[in-house]
Structure formats: C-alpha cells, structure tokens
Design an enzyme around this catalytic site. Structure first.
Site, PDB file in Angstrom:
ATOM      1  CG  HIS A 120       0.084   3.462  -1.666  1.00 21.92           C
ATOM      2  ND1 HIS A 120      -0.049   4.861  -0.587  1.00 21.92           N
ATOM      3  CD2 HIS A 120      -1.034   2.875  -1.926  1.00 21.92           C
ATOM      4  CE1 HIS A 120      -1.411   4.124  -0.568  1.00 21.92           C
ATOM      5  NE2 HIS A 120      -1.864   3.070  -0.573  1.00 21.92           N
TER       6      HIS A 120
ATOM      7  CG  ASP B 245      -4.511  -0.185  -2.911  1.00 25.01           C
ATOM      8  OD1 ASP B 245      -3.075   0.745  -2.506  1.00 25.01           O
ATOM      9  OD2 ASP B 245      -5.361   0.465  -1.883  1.00 25.01           O
TER      10      ASP B 245
ATOM     11  CG  HIS C 197      -4.885   5.698  -2.989  1.00 26.02           C
ATOM     12  ND1 HIS C 197      -4.583   4.686  -3.855  1.00 26.02           N
ATOM     13  CD2 HIS C 197      -5.148   5.158  -1.437  1.00 26.02           C
ATOM     14  CE1 HIS C 197      -4.431   3.985  -3.255  1.00 26.02           C
ATOM     15  NE2 HIS C 197      -4.582   3.838  -1.949  1.00 26.02           N
TER      16      HIS C 197
ATOM     17  NE  ARG D 173      -9.678   8.438   6.358  1.00 20.29           N
ATOM     18  CZ  ARG D 173     -10.499   8.527   4.980  1.00 20.29           C
ATOM     19  NH1 ARG D 173     -10.923   9.605   4.969  1.00 20.29           N
ATOM     20  NH2 ARG D 173      -9.643   7.157   4.032  1.00 20.29           N
TER      21      ARG D 173
HETATM   22  C1  GA4 Z   1       0.098  -0.550   0.113  1.00 27.38           C
HETATM   23  C2  GA4 Z   1      -1.253  -1.394   0.234  1.00 27.38           C
HETATM   24  C3  GA4 Z   1      -1.787  -2.527   0.992  1.00 27.38           C
HETATM   25  O1  GA4 Z   1      -1.546  -1.388   2.328  1.00 27.38           O
HETATM   26  C4  GA4 Z   1       0.323  -3.214   1.328  1.00 27.38           C
HETATM   27  C5  GA4 Z   1       0.572  -2.014   1.465  1.00 27.38           C
HETATM   28  C6  GA4 Z   1       2.001  -2.145   2.644  1.00 27.38           C
HETATM   29  C7  GA4 Z   1       2.487  -2.185   3.569  1.00 27.38           C
HETATM   30  O2  GA4 Z   1       2.184  -1.286   3.960  1.00 27.38           O
HETATM   31  O3  GA4 Z   1       2.944  -2.915   4.088  1.00 27.38           O
HETATM   32  C8  GA4 Z   1       3.163  -1.352   0.755  1.00 27.38           C
HETATM   33  C9  GA4 Z   1       2.323  -0.635  -0.130  1.00 27.38           C
HETATM   34  C10 GA4 Z   1       1.271  -1.808   0.210  1.00 27.38           C
HETATM   35  C11 GA4 Z   1       3.119  -0.748  -1.390  1.00 27.38           C
HETATM   36  C12 GA4 Z   1       4.096  -0.715  -1.174  1.00 27.38           C
HETATM   37  C13 GA4 Z   1       4.930  -1.514  -0.264  1.00 27.38           C
HETATM   38  C14 GA4 Z   1       4.355  -2.236   0.253  1.00 27.38           C
HETATM   39  C15 GA4 Z   1       4.493  -0.250   1.706  1.00 27.38           C
HETATM   40  C16 GA4 Z   1       5.219  -0.268   0.961  1.00 27.38           C
HETATM   41  C17 GA4 Z   1       6.293   0.958   0.721  1.00 27.38           C
HETATM   42  C18 GA4 Z   1      -0.195  -4.315   2.910  1.00 27.38           C
HETATM   43  C19 GA4 Z   1      -0.212  -3.414   0.445  1.00 27.38           C
HETATM   44  O4  GA4 Z   1      -0.490  -4.513   0.268  1.00 27.38           O
HETATM   45  O5  GA4 Z   1       0.850  -2.493  -0.522  1.00 27.38           O
END
Ligand code: GA4
Length: 318
Positions: free
Chosen positions: A194, A196, A251, A261
C-alpha cells in the site's frame, strides 16, 4: 497471539522472496550534515523513502515506548480485545474494513492537538514521543521545502504543526511466523502492499526485518532493520503537494522470522478541511496540476473505502 484459520493463512501467504538489496541501497540522511536538504529531495524523488540518522530522539524514549507496547501485546487476546490500550483502539489481522488480512495486530491513536491526561507513566512517555516525532517530521518537511528551493520553508510543515492536523500514531506487532504444514517455503504478508495516504510517515521498528519497498520498476527490496534510526515514507498527500515530484512509496511488511517485529509509525496528516493542491511556489511557468482540487477529508474518506493495494490517487488525477 493472532489467530487465523488455515484458509485465511493461505490467503496472506506469498512465495518466499529471495531478492534483497544491501543496506547501502537505502539512502541514509544524516540530519547533522548541511547537505541533507538536497539528499532528502533526491531520495524523495527517486524512492519516496529514506533512513534518518542523527535525528536527536533518544534511544531511551524509543525503547520505553516500545516496551509499553510489547507489554500490551503480551496480554491475553480477550483482554486486548475488550480493553484495548486507552486511548488506543486495538485490531488484529483485519486491516481497514474492506477485507484485507495480515499477520499483524495493532494499536491506533488519533493524535489530539492538546493532550490532556498525563496521569500514567505510559501517557507521559507517549506524549513525549509524539511531540518528538512530530518535530522530526517538521524538520524533514522543512528541509524538503528548502531542498526544492521554495521560499516559504513551512510550505509543507505548517499542515502537521496545525492545531487541527489529522495525524495518527500506530503500533504494529507482527508475531513470529507460525509453523504450518504446506507453508514452509512461503512467507506471510504482515501488512499488504500500500501507499500511505497522509503527507509523511516516520517509522521506527525493533531489530526484526520485514519492511519492503517497491522500486519504480515494480521490484521489491527488503529494508534492513535498524532500531536506532527512523525510516521516512513520502505519502500520497505530499506527492500531490509537490505535483508528483515526490513519490508516494509503495511498501509492505513480510513475516518470515522467528522473532516478532514491532513498529511504531507516526503518520503526519493535514487538517481535515485542508485543500490538497500543488504549492504555487513550486510550479514552473505553464505547469498544470496533475490532480483536481480536493480536501484531505475527501481523500481520507475515499481512501478508507479502498483495498490496501488499490491506487488511491488515480481517481483524483486530472
Ligand atoms: C495506511 C496507513 C495507516 O496505517 C492507516 C491505514 C488504514 C487502516 O489501517 O485502517 C488503511 C490504510 C492506511 C490505507 C487504505 C485504507 C485505510 C486501511 C485501508 C484499507 C491508518 C491510514 O491512514 O491508511
């Protein structure tokens, strides 16, 4: 312990990846070096990822917070699920709400601009850590602005410094790889690929590897762990503010270790109502924005409706 059914395990397992470039491949930014501005810009453009040393955050503070988190993850599953770790919310194996699974359990905290309670030792360590990583993100964002020769050095940092900044702190705990028949030559996805959504992510992990980043050609390289340093990801929002000059890095975390981890990640985000548009101070004559105008609120709610691996920015392109 994270518990997964066999079918779920198969869904998150991938063939073992051999490819791993040496650590010299990851750009290392020494914050005490006056040349760091241009090195940061080069790394943010080429990879969207770099490691930061001489960052000024004490090892004692990082270790103290890590051990608080580890104490929590060592609790019985039911206790973690029922009580969480105030003020965090807890989750295990399900990432987001659209069916993504990972060999991970986590704690998520939306960062308040005026943290109130300092009643426990944990809260005071937490607040101290949040302040330190926020300041580190400001320093890095300002070096980025200077490295891009933008006159206003707060052009990016003002968003994470804002009282209303929508930033998050996350702990990810990846338990050791389980022994299961038929999985011997596969490794598990801890956190699927994914990017961020925020501006910048500042990650610190213990000394267990597993983080991998994608290069421009789509190949994956593993990042050697270093518990004394911070790793920085460019997020989607910073890609937009720089009109695509900086690259939001794809990443993931793979689990192939007998050791667990633990990572602690600060995601620096803008205020919800903030418009995400390329900075006019950066645009060259005649340069058009690659994206249509939208707010962080719109982007965030659209991102939370996607699957992890989706390209979330594409629907905001012009
Ligand atoms: C990725 C970055 C952060 O951890 C997060 C994640 C969020 C979640 O875990 O709920 C998301 C992910 C993240 C990207 C797309 C969406 C939202 C899971 C998901 C499938 C907290 C964020 O802001 O986006």
């Amino acid at each position: 312990m994270v518990v997964l059914a066999k079918e779920e395990l198969e869904q998150i397992s991938l063939p073992v990846i051999q490819k791993s470039l040496p650590s010299s491949f990851i750009p290392v930014i020494d914050l005490s070096n006056p040349n760091s501005k241009s090195l940061i810009v080069a790394a943010a453009q080429d990879l969207g990822f770099f490691k930061v040393i001489n960052h000024g955050i004490s090892m004692e503070l990082m270790s103290a917070l890590e051990s608080e988190a580890m104490k929590f993850f060592a609790l019985p599953q039911l206790e973690k699920e029922i009580h969480g770790l105030n003020p965090f919310s807890y989750g295990s194996k399900r990432i987001g709400s659209n069916g993504d699974l990972g060999w991970v359990e986590y704690l998520l905290l939306e960062i308040a601009s005026n943290p109130k309670s300092q009643s426990t030792q944990f809260c005071s360590i937490l607040n101290e850590y949040i302040k330190a990583v926020m300041e580190l993100s400001v320093e890095i964002l300002e070096l980025m602005a200077q490295g891009l020769h933008i006159k206003e050095k707060e052009v990016f940092s003002k968003y994470v410094m804002d009282e209303e900044s929508d930033s998050v702190l996350r702990f990810n705990h990846y338990p050791p790889r389980p022994h299961m028949q038929g999985l011997s030559n596969r490794c598990l996805t801890g956190f699927g690929e994914h990017t961020d959504p925020q501006l910048i992510s500042i990650l610190r992990s213990n000394n267990t590897s597993g983080l991998e980043i994608a290069l421009k050609d789509g190949s994956w390289v593993s990042v050697p762990s270093d518990h004394t340093s911070f790793f920085v990801n460019v997020g989607d929002s910073l890609q937009v503010l720089t009109n695509g000059r900086f690259r939001s890095v794809k990443h993931r975390v793979m689990v192939n270790s007998a050791r667990s981890r633990l990572s602690m990640i600060y995601f620096g985000g803008p205020p919800l109502g903030q418009k995400l548009v390329p900075s006019p101070l950066l645009m060259e004559e005649g340069e058009q924005s690659l994206y249509r105008e939208f707010t962080w609120r719109e982007y965030k709610s659209s991102a939370f409706r996607t699957r992890l691996a989706d390209n979330r920015l594409v629907q905001f392109e012009r």
